[in-house]
Design an enzyme around this catalytic site. Structure first.
Site, mmCIF file in Angstrom:
data_model
loop_
_atom_site.group_PDB
_atom_site.id
_atom_site.type_symbol
_atom_site.label_atom_id
_atom_site.label_comp_id
_atom_site.label_asym_id
_atom_site.label_seq_id
_atom_site.Cartn_x
_atom_site.Cartn_y
_atom_site.Cartn_z
ATOM 1 N N ASP A 247 -11.820 -23.006 -51.619
ATOM 2 C CA ASP A 247 -11.279 -23.063 -52.973
ATOM 3 C C ASP A 247 -9.589 -23.421 -52.411
ATOM 4 O O ASP A 247 -9.187 -23.419 -51.412
ATOM 5 C CB ASP A 247 -11.326 -22.144 -53.930
ATOM 6 C CG ASP A 247 -10.448 -20.810 -53.604
ATOM 7 O OD1 ASP A 247 -10.161 -20.515 -52.403
ATOM 8 O OD2 ASP A 247 -10.508 -19.758 -54.536
ATOM 9 N N LYS B 152 -18.241 -26.378 -53.360
ATOM 10 C CA LYS B 152 -17.847 -24.885 -53.410
ATOM 11 C C LYS B 152 -18.564 -24.027 -53.968
ATOM 12 O O LYS B 152 -18.916 -22.914 -53.567
ATOM 13 C CB LYS B 152 -16.186 -24.985 -54.047
ATOM 14 C CG LYS B 152 -15.698 -23.525 -53.997
ATOM 15 C CD LYS B 152 -14.441 -23.364 -54.808
ATOM 16 C CE LYS B 152 -15.084 -22.587 -55.990
ATOM 17 N NZ LYS B 152 -13.984 -22.226 -56.963
#
Ligand code: SF4
Length: 188
Positions: free
Chosen positions: A107, A89
């Site tokens: 996320d 991420k």
């Protein structure tokens, strides 16, 4: 940006923005950050939470930048993942935001909202990233996570999505389910 993204785990953007000015004033280069005493780093970033782990990662990532990448943040997923404290991420945020490479950072908001909207059905961030990249035009990969995160924070909340205020309610396959729950609560 790399340091700010490492700090942002389990922490609000507002808190990160309050923390970084003093941190970067004290250690303005990767070389300085790599040489920073761990205790001082911990004190400077304490309010961001998980400060011991984050301090170690910031120091180790800075050292890796200096020793392996000539003091510059690398531009590929493969290289970014070699940095301590950097997962997929974080790497996607860097690629999309710093290097405009059109990566999709997944996320918890992106996972939830993409699933509710029927854009992605997988449960893991890596698979959701793949599924989104198939349905979202490549030119919008860099923005789609921002849109989903914003929508998740403002309207499509985890516990009580505000479907009655949602601009995509007519397109959302989950809307009926949530609206039924809301009307049941109202009647009850
Ligand atoms: S209609 Fe409801 S569930 Fe669907 S995206 Fe909007 S807020 Fe989320």
């Amino acid at each position: 940006m790399l340091i700010a993204v490492i700090l942002s785990a389990q922490c609000t953007d507002a808190r990160v923005n309050l923390t970084t000015p003093a941190l970067f004033a004290a250690y303005p280069t990767p070389q300085a950050m790599a040489a920073a005493p761990l205790r001082t780093l911990e004190r400077l970033i304490r309010s961001c939470g998980f400060f011991r782990m984050k301090s170690k990662n910031i120091k180790a990532a800075s050292r890796a930048l200096v020793e392996r990448f000539n003091g510059r943040v690398p531009r590929t997923m493969e290289e970014l993942l070699q940095l301590p404290g950097v997962g997929r991420k974080t790497a996607n945020v860097i690629l999309a935001t710093a290097y405009d490479q059109g990566a999709i950072a997944v996320d918890t908001h992106v996972l939830r909202v993409a699933s509710r909207l029927g854009l992605a059905r997988a449960r893991t961030p890596a698979k959701v990233e793949q599924q989104l990249s198939r349905v979202v035009p490549q030119a919008q990969w860099g923005q789609v996570a921002h849109w989903l995160i914003f929508h998740g924070r403002q309207i499509c909340h985890a516990r009580k999505p505000e479907c009655l205020r949602c601009v995509v309610v007519d397109l959302c396959p989950s809307a009926k389910r949530f609206l039924r729950v809301t009307s049941g609560r109202t009647k009850g």
